[in-house]
Each structure stands twice: as structure tokens, then as C-alpha cells.
Design an enzyme around this catalytic site. Structure first.
Site, PDB file in Angstrom:
ATOM      1  N   GLY A 177     -53.754 -97.545  -6.192  1.00 55.51           N
ATOM      2  CA  GLY A 177     -53.847 -96.119  -5.875  1.00 55.51           C
ATOM      3  C   GLY A 177     -53.703 -95.288  -7.138  1.00 55.51           C
ATOM      4  CE  LYS A 202     -52.018 -97.108 -11.109  1.00 58.71           C
ATOM      5  NZ  LYS A 202     -51.599 -96.834  -9.693  1.00 58.71           N
ATOM      6  CD  GLU A 207     -48.844 -99.126 -10.237  1.00 56.70           C
ATOM      7  OE1 GLU A 207     -48.809 -98.174 -11.044  1.00 56.70           O
ATOM      8  OE2 GLU A 207     -48.749 -98.977  -9.002  1.00 56.70           O
TER       9      GLU A 207
HETATM   10  O1  DER Z   1     -47.084 -95.470  -8.390  1.00 63.15           O
HETATM   11  C1  DER Z   1     -48.311 -95.634  -8.381  1.00 63.15           C
HETATM   12  O2  DER Z   1     -49.018 -95.732  -9.410  1.00 63.15           O
HETATM   13  C2  DER Z   1     -49.004 -95.620  -7.058  1.00 63.15           C
HETATM   14  O3  DER Z   1     -50.211 -96.345  -7.113  1.00 63.15           O
HETATM   15  C3  DER Z   1     -49.292 -94.172  -6.726  1.00 63.15           C
HETATM   16  O4  DER Z   1     -49.971 -93.645  -7.795  1.00 63.15           O
HETATM   17  C4  DER Z   1     -50.090 -93.989  -5.456  1.00 63.15           C
HETATM   18  O5  DER Z   1     -49.200 -94.082  -4.435  1.00 63.15           O
HETATM   19  P1  DER Z   1     -49.633 -93.675  -2.936  1.00 63.15           P
HETATM   20  O6  DER Z   1     -50.812 -94.565  -2.599  1.00 63.15           O
HETATM   21  O7  DER Z   1     -48.420 -93.994  -2.124  1.00 63.15           O
HETATM   22  O8  DER Z   1     -50.001 -92.221  -2.942  1.00 63.15           O
END
Ligand code: DER
Length: 219
Positions: free
Chosen positions: A82, A94, A103
Site C-alpha cells: 500500500g 510510506k 518494505e
Molecule cells: O506503512 C505502510 O507503508 C503501509 O503500506 C501504508 O502506507 C498503507 O497502509 P493502509 O493500507 O493501511 O492505508
């Protein structure tokens, strides 16, 4: 606009990109949780996953999906994750979930990075969302002073220790016209482990949903 439904649609739109018999790179967050649940419906077609957080590892294992150590994986076809913000160049902020270091590591290994998000994450200019920066605990105050010199307003994310034992500064008041440049400047500050700008290596594909349809953006 039903944000949860949008996240679910975006996540399910990533399934066709999963190649049979491969190990899938999996990110962290509520949108990725929908992706993990969708992945479980085709788990017999994949070899397993590499995870970016203890939380995602746990969810993958609950679905009976094998989780591999990244050090044993030489090649990852895709990484699905995400974002807190994503701009027109598919550069991202992110780290809202404090998993940014792992990540960014798994994303670095993957051949193709696929961002799944609801349309509320789309921005013209990155920086409305406070930029997470993972820092070695003893360097926190020094890094905060250096970030102020860069024009940011750093706030200590109290009570959060990352999977790597580090702390997080969330940097407010940034208007990031040159994400690659700022990403590099932040990386130069001694004590910074990772910053949440995914700009030097942006997403290759973004699957964005408003809850009724999915828009596919490619670099
Ligand atoms: O912490 C992160 O990088 C997550 O991917 C974040 O950016 C997205 O989180 P969500 O899908 O709960 O909005």
C-alpha cells in the site's frame, strides 16, 4: 466513498499479476491485509511469500501460506504494497504502519512494484501526509535537528519501536517538489535507517480504487 471497499477492490485487482509457482513479495497495512486474504484464495498456485513485517507474516501463516526468508530468495517477480500517498509519477510516501525499512528492502529485490490503494492516497505533491523516517534510537535528537535544517517539522512517534528495534520521526510541513532529491538528502543524515520516500524506486504499477472501479496507472 467506502474506503474499505475501495481498499478491497484495489487489493483484489493485484491477483492477476501474481505469477504461478512464484514467491510473492507482500507489504504491510490494511490494504495489504485484503491482498493477503485474496492471495489465500489462490495459495495452491503460488510457492509462498516474503513478508515486510511481523504483522503480515502472521496473517500469511494464518492462511497457511509459506513465508520465506528474503536471504533465501534470489528473485522476486512482484512486490505488492500500500501507500500513504502516491503522486502522478507513482512516487510514494510510506511508513504509516512503521514497516518502511523491510518494505523498502523487499521492494528493492522485486522486479515489479505494485501499489494498491484507495483513491484518497492520490496527491499531486507529496508531503501532506507526515513523512516517516526510521532512526537509530540514540540518534533521534540529532536527526530531528538535521531535519529542521531541511525545512521539516519532525515529531517523535511516541511508544513505537519498529521490527528492527528503531524509532520513528514523522516529518510535517514538507511540500515535496523533488522527492528523489529529498530521499537522498535524508539518507545522508547519520542515524537515519530508512525514510518513507519511495521515489528513487517508485511503483511500476498502481491499482487505485474508488470503491466501484479500479484505475490502473503504469509508469
Ligand atoms: O506503512 C505502510 O507503508 C503501509 O503500506 C501504508 O502506507 C498503507 O497502509 P493502509 O493500507 O493501511 O492505508
Amino acid at each position: 466513498f467506502d474506503q474499505d471497499r475501495a481498499k478491497k477492490l484495489a487489493a483484489e485487482a493485484a491477483l492477476p499479476y501474481v505469477e504461478a509457482d512464484t514467491i510473492v513479495g507482500v507489504g504491510t497495512g490494511s490494504t495489504v491485509n485484503y491482498f493477503i486474504d485474496a492471495l489465500a484464495t489462490i495459495k495452491h498456485q503460488i510457492a509462498g511469500a516474503v513478508s515486510s513485517s511481523e504483522a503480515s507474516t502472521e496473517r500469511l501463516k494464518q492462511h497457511g501460506i509459506p513465508v520465506y526468508d528474503l536471504n533465501g530468495v534470489a528473485d522476486l517477480a512482484i512486490y505488492v504494497d500500500g501507500a500513504d500517498e502516491i503522486n502522478g509519477q507513482l512516487e510514494m510516501i510510506k511508513g504509516g504502519g512503521a514497516a518502511l525499512t523491510r518494505e523498502k528492502i523487499v521492494a528493492a529485490v522485486a522486479n515489479k512494484v505494485i501499489c494498491i490503494a484507495d483513491v484518497s492516497k492520490q496527491v499531486d505533491v507529496l508531503g501532506q501526509f507526515p513523512l516517516p523516517v526510521e532512526v537509530i534510537p540514540m540518534a533521534r535528537s540529532y536527526v530531528a535537528r538535521e531535519i529542521v535544517k531541511l525545512g521539516g517539522d519532525p515529531a517523535y512517534r511516541e511508544g513505537v519501536v519498529t521490527d528492527n528495534g528503531n524509532v520513528i520521526l514523522d516529518v510535517y510541513s514538507l511540500h515535496i517538489e523533488k522527492p528523489v532529491e529529498l530521499e537522498s538528502k535524508l539518507n545522508q543524515i547519520t542515524g537515519v535507517v530508512t525514510n518513507g520516500l519511495f521515489a528513487a524506486r517508485p511503483a511500476d504499477i498502481a491499482l487505485l480504487s474508488d470503491g466501484s472501479q479500479v484505475f490502473t496507472l503504469e509508469r
